[in-house]
Design a protein around this motif. Structure first.
Motif, PDB file in Angstrom:
ATOM      1  N   TRP A 100    -100.205 -15.436 -70.193  1.00 25.86           N
ATOM      2  CA  TRP A 100    -100.115 -14.923 -72.277  1.00 25.86           C
ATOM      3  C   TRP A 100     -99.355 -16.167 -72.035  1.00 25.86           C
ATOM      4  CZ3 TRP A 100    -102.200 -11.557 -75.025  1.00 25.86           C
ATOM      5  CH2 TRP A 100    -101.538 -11.871 -76.800  1.00 25.86           C
ATOM      6  N   ALA A 101     -98.012 -15.886 -71.808  1.00 23.74           N
ATOM      7  CA  ALA A 101     -97.071 -17.003 -72.627  1.00 23.74           C
ATOM      8  C   ALA A 101     -97.736 -18.955 -72.074  1.00 23.74           C
ATOM      9  CB  ALA A 101     -95.624 -17.768 -71.808  1.00 23.74           C
ATOM     10  N   THR A 102     -98.707 -18.928 -71.436  1.00 22.98           N
ATOM     11  CA  THR A 102     -99.508 -20.674 -71.160  1.00 22.98           C
ATOM     12  C   THR A 102    -100.475 -20.446 -72.962  1.00 22.98           C
ATOM     13  OG1 THR A 102     -99.155 -20.584 -68.864  1.00 22.98           O
ATOM     14  CG2 THR A 102    -100.282 -21.859 -69.329  1.00 22.98           C
ATOM     15  N   HIS A 145    -101.912 -20.475 -63.199  1.00 18.93           N
ATOM     16  CA  HIS A 145    -103.154 -21.226 -63.779  1.00 18.93           C
ATOM     17  C   HIS A 145    -104.512 -19.720 -63.689  1.00 18.93           C
ATOM     18  CE1 HIS A 145    -106.897 -21.924 -61.174  1.00 18.93           C
ATOM     19  NE2 HIS A 145    -107.006 -22.998 -61.715  1.00 18.93           N
ATOM     20  N   VAL A 146    -104.007 -18.570 -63.017  1.00 18.29           N
ATOM     21  CA  VAL A 146    -104.019 -17.450 -62.629  1.00 18.29           C
ATOM     22  C   VAL A 146    -104.677 -16.898 -64.377  1.00 18.29           C
ATOM     23  CG1 VAL A 146    -105.054 -15.494 -61.861  1.00 18.29           C
ATOM     24  CG2 VAL A 146    -104.959 -17.058 -60.604  1.00 18.29           C
ATOM     25  N   GLY A 147    -103.778 -16.015 -64.582  1.00 16.25           N
ATOM     26  CA  GLY A 147    -103.416 -15.868 -66.280  1.00 16.25           C
ATOM     27  C   GLY A 147    -104.429 -16.420 -67.170  1.00 16.25           C
ATOM     28  N   LEU A 148    -103.604 -17.437 -67.126  1.00 18.19           N
ATOM     29  CA  LEU A 148    -104.640 -18.939 -68.527  1.00 18.19           C
ATOM     30  C   LEU A 148    -105.849 -18.082 -68.253  1.00 18.19           C
ATOM     31  CD1 LEU A 148    -104.406 -20.004 -70.446  1.00 18.19           C
ATOM     32  CD2 LEU A 148    -104.114 -21.554 -68.984  1.00 18.19           C
ATOM     33  N   LEU A 190    -106.339  -7.213 -63.614  1.00 19.37           N
ATOM     34  CA  LEU A 190    -106.926  -8.175 -63.131  1.00 19.37           C
ATOM     35  C   LEU A 190    -108.303  -7.098 -61.975  1.00 19.37           C
ATOM     36  CD1 LEU A 190    -104.442 -10.391 -60.666  1.00 19.37           C
ATOM     37  CD2 LEU A 190    -105.692 -11.145 -62.522  1.00 19.37           C
ATOM     38  N   ARG A 191    -108.297  -6.239 -62.289  1.00 20.83           N
ATOM     39  CA  ARG A 191    -109.043  -5.398 -61.435  1.00 20.83           C
ATOM     40  C   ARG A 191    -110.410  -5.222 -62.603  1.00 20.83           C
ATOM     41  NH1 ARG A 191    -109.278  -1.600 -57.335  1.00 20.83           N
ATOM     42  NH2 ARG A 191    -106.987  -1.718 -57.516  1.00 20.83           N
ATOM     43  N   ARG A 192    -110.046  -5.326 -64.048  1.00 18.75           N
ATOM     44  CA  ARG A 192    -111.191  -5.746 -65.228  1.00 18.75           C
ATOM     45  C   ARG A 192    -111.553  -6.715 -64.915  1.00 18.75           C
ATOM     46  NH1 ARG A 192    -107.450  -2.497 -69.363  1.00 18.75           N
ATOM     47  NH2 ARG A 192    -109.530  -2.236 -70.325  1.00 18.75           N
ATOM     48  N   PHE A 193    -111.064  -7.507 -64.921  1.00 19.00           N
ATOM     49  CA  PHE A 193    -111.171  -8.826 -66.147  1.00 19.00           C
ATOM     50  C   PHE A 193    -111.141  -9.856 -64.806  1.00 19.00           C
ATOM     51  CE2 PHE A 193    -109.884  -6.187 -68.872  1.00 19.00           C
ATOM     52  CZ  PHE A 193    -110.929  -6.164 -70.195  1.00 19.00           C
ATOM     53  N   LEU A 194    -111.052  -9.519 -63.408  1.00 15.75           N
ATOM     54  CA  LEU A 194    -111.019 -10.926 -62.493  1.00 15.75           C
ATOM     55  C   LEU A 194    -112.781 -10.650 -62.657  1.00 15.75           C
ATOM     56  CD1 LEU A 194    -109.735 -13.085 -61.028  1.00 15.75           C
ATOM     57  CD2 LEU A 194    -108.986 -11.206 -59.446  1.00 15.75           C
ATOM     58  N   THR A 195    -113.079 -11.557 -62.615  1.00 10.40           N
ATOM     59  CA  THR A 195    -114.624 -11.463 -62.560  1.00 10.40           C
ATOM     60  C   THR A 195    -115.366 -11.958 -60.988  1.00 10.40           C
ATOM     61  OG1 THR A 195    -115.785 -13.279 -63.670  1.00 10.40           O
ATOM     62  CG2 THR A 195    -115.032 -11.072 -64.938  1.00 10.40           C
TER      63      THR A 195
END
Length: 475
Positions: free
Chosen positions: A264-266, A305-308, A353-358
């Motif tokens: 979020w911050a990135t 990296h992953v969050g962005l 991550l469970r919902r949006f890491l596709t």
């Protein structure tokens, strides 16, 4: 040539950034900044960013270790540190370039917004964080300076409490039932189930539950349980256990939202920096710095990296969904920004991550799973082989507090001899006997009587014990 800047320049850029923060809809606590040199930053890191903290040898050890690594070029320092408090406090490295200062100020405001709005942080009492840390630090120092107590008695209690501090409630939104509520639930559970044929056959006998058992239900707050049920603890020892527990509860939300928060911050520092009228040299340096922050780390997870990547994909899916996504999920009812702000309020890393890491994101991020086999690291799962869900589940088990075992107090009078029985919630990962021994030693130090830990290994129940004679396997 590097730009020379004054504090007034940072104040001017801070004002411009705050305008952009409001335009983008971020809502923040008041923000304060402190410029510090590398020694002050190392000190802040050792004390978890807090301007006031009680003394303990582990913080000095952390300072010396980080200082040695930094002085030998083996580790760098963060561009900034920001505290979840109201007003929020952030430390900026004084030797940062002007570009880095502008970037980190933007980054800090996005963290600030996340702290203020994410549900995981609602229980941290942000307006009282710094005074509370200072008050607890004063109490610990008073105990250390008390001739009847002293550091030699305080430190062993803190050692044990620190080692056990994460064995606690990890989601404060789940309310812990009172003793009376637990009794009512036990009584209700003991009632025979409703039976519409009760007239033609005998109802099962009612077995009255044992309401004298302590605890009635497994208790995950180990420090608080010992505090409340170990009668030989002194008042100052009980207070130390309370202090360590309270500070653990403050830091858990940051652990539970690391990927979301940094992503979020990135995301927002990138948006803010791109919206500012930056001089060309500063903008070019920003591009380099930003890419350095979000570059993947070989063999590890970079939360920036992953969050962005996940936040970017969420915005795309709501603003520009593919035909397949529309067919599967329906047409979005929110814009990308609306969806992002809604998720920022409700989720933590595990749900995020469970919902949006596709599957596509797993492939784009190059995620894979590896194990040690015969002394070598071997890749066992890759997204290309259709095992992306396995990879995602492995990641979920390593983020935040999910990386730590769940151990609860099951019985305070096991075997009717005052033994404290702990139970490990086995999730497929076995406990390491060495760690179990050290942990039980700390529990024994606080409980003052024998302790036992029940777990599983190879599908069979295993019990380890610790008493005055040390550690043993009692299976």
């Amino acid at each position: 040539m590097e730009r020379i800047y004054e504090t007034s320049d940072l104040e001017a850029w801070d004002e411009k950034i705050r305008v952009k923060v409001e335009e983008f809809g971020l809502t923040c606590y008041d923000q304060e900044f402190e410029l510090c040199d590398h020694t002050q930053m190392l000190g802040a890191m050792a004390y978890h960013g807090m301007p006031a903290h009680y003394p303990h040898w582990s913080y000095g050890k952390a300072f010396e270790r980080q200082s040695t690594l930094y002085n030998h070029g083996a580790a760098g320092l963060p561009y900034e540190m920001v505290i979840n408090a109201s007003p929020s406090l952030a430390y900026l490295m004084s030797k940062n370039s002007l570009c880095l200062q502008i970037l980190t100020i933007a980054h800090v405001y996005a963290h600030n917004d996340f702290f203020r709005n994410n549900a995981t942080f609602k229980f941290t009492q942000a307006d009282n964080v710094i005074p509370a840390f200072k008050a607890r630090a004063d109490r610990v120092r008073d105990y250390m300076e008390d001739p009847s107590i002293g550091m030699s008695k305080v430190e062993p209690v803190l050692d044990a409490a620190h080692a056990l501090s994460m064995q606690c409630s990890r989601n404060p939104a789940i309310r812990k039932l009172s003793q009376d509520e637990q009794k009512q639930r036990a009584l209700a559970a003991a009632q025979p189930p409703a039976d519409e044929y009760s007239k033609i056959h005998k109802r099962p006998d009612y077995i009255e539950p044992d309401l004298s058992k302590v605890p009635l239900e497994p208790d995950e707050d180990i420090l608080l349980f010992i505090r409340d049920h170990q009668p030989r603890l002194s008042d100052w020892e009980r207070d130390l256990l309370t202090i360590v527990h309270q500070e653990a509860q403050y830091f858990i939300p940051q652990m539970e939202t690391k990927i979301m928060n940094e992503g979020w911050a990135t995301f927002w520092h990138r948006e803010i920096m791109n919206s500012l009228d930056l001089p060309q040299d500063i903008y070019l340096e920003f591009l380099v710095r930003h890419n350095q922050v979000v570059q993947p780390i070989a063999g590890d997870i970079n939360p920036y990296h992953v969050g962005l990547k996940v936040w970017d994909d969420i915005k795309r899916r709501y603003d520009e969904p593919t035909d397949d996504e529309i067919a599967r999920d329906g047409k979005p009812v929110m814009t990308g920004n609306e969806a992002m702000f809604a998720l920022r309020e409700t989720d933590r890393d595990s749900s995020f991550l469970r919902r949006f890491l596709t599957e596509d994101l797993c492939g784009e991020l190059g995620l894979f799973e590896f194990q040690s086999q015969d002394g070598a690291l071997v890749v066992t799962e890759t997204p290309d082989e259709g095992e992306w869900k396995t990879i995602r589940e492995t990641l979920l088990r390593s983020v935040g507090t999910a990386s730590m075992p769940v151990i609860k107090v099951e019985d305070a009078d096991y075997d009717q001899n005052g033994t404290l029985l702990l139970a490990h919630e086995h999730d497929g990962r076995n406990l390491h006997p060495g760690y179990a021994e050290h942990s039980l030693a700390h529990v024994h130090r606080l409980w003052g009587r024998p302790v036992a830990l029940k777990t599983e290994s190879a599908g069979e129940t295993q019990v380890w014990c610790y008493d005055d004679n040390g550690f043993r396997d009692a299976s």
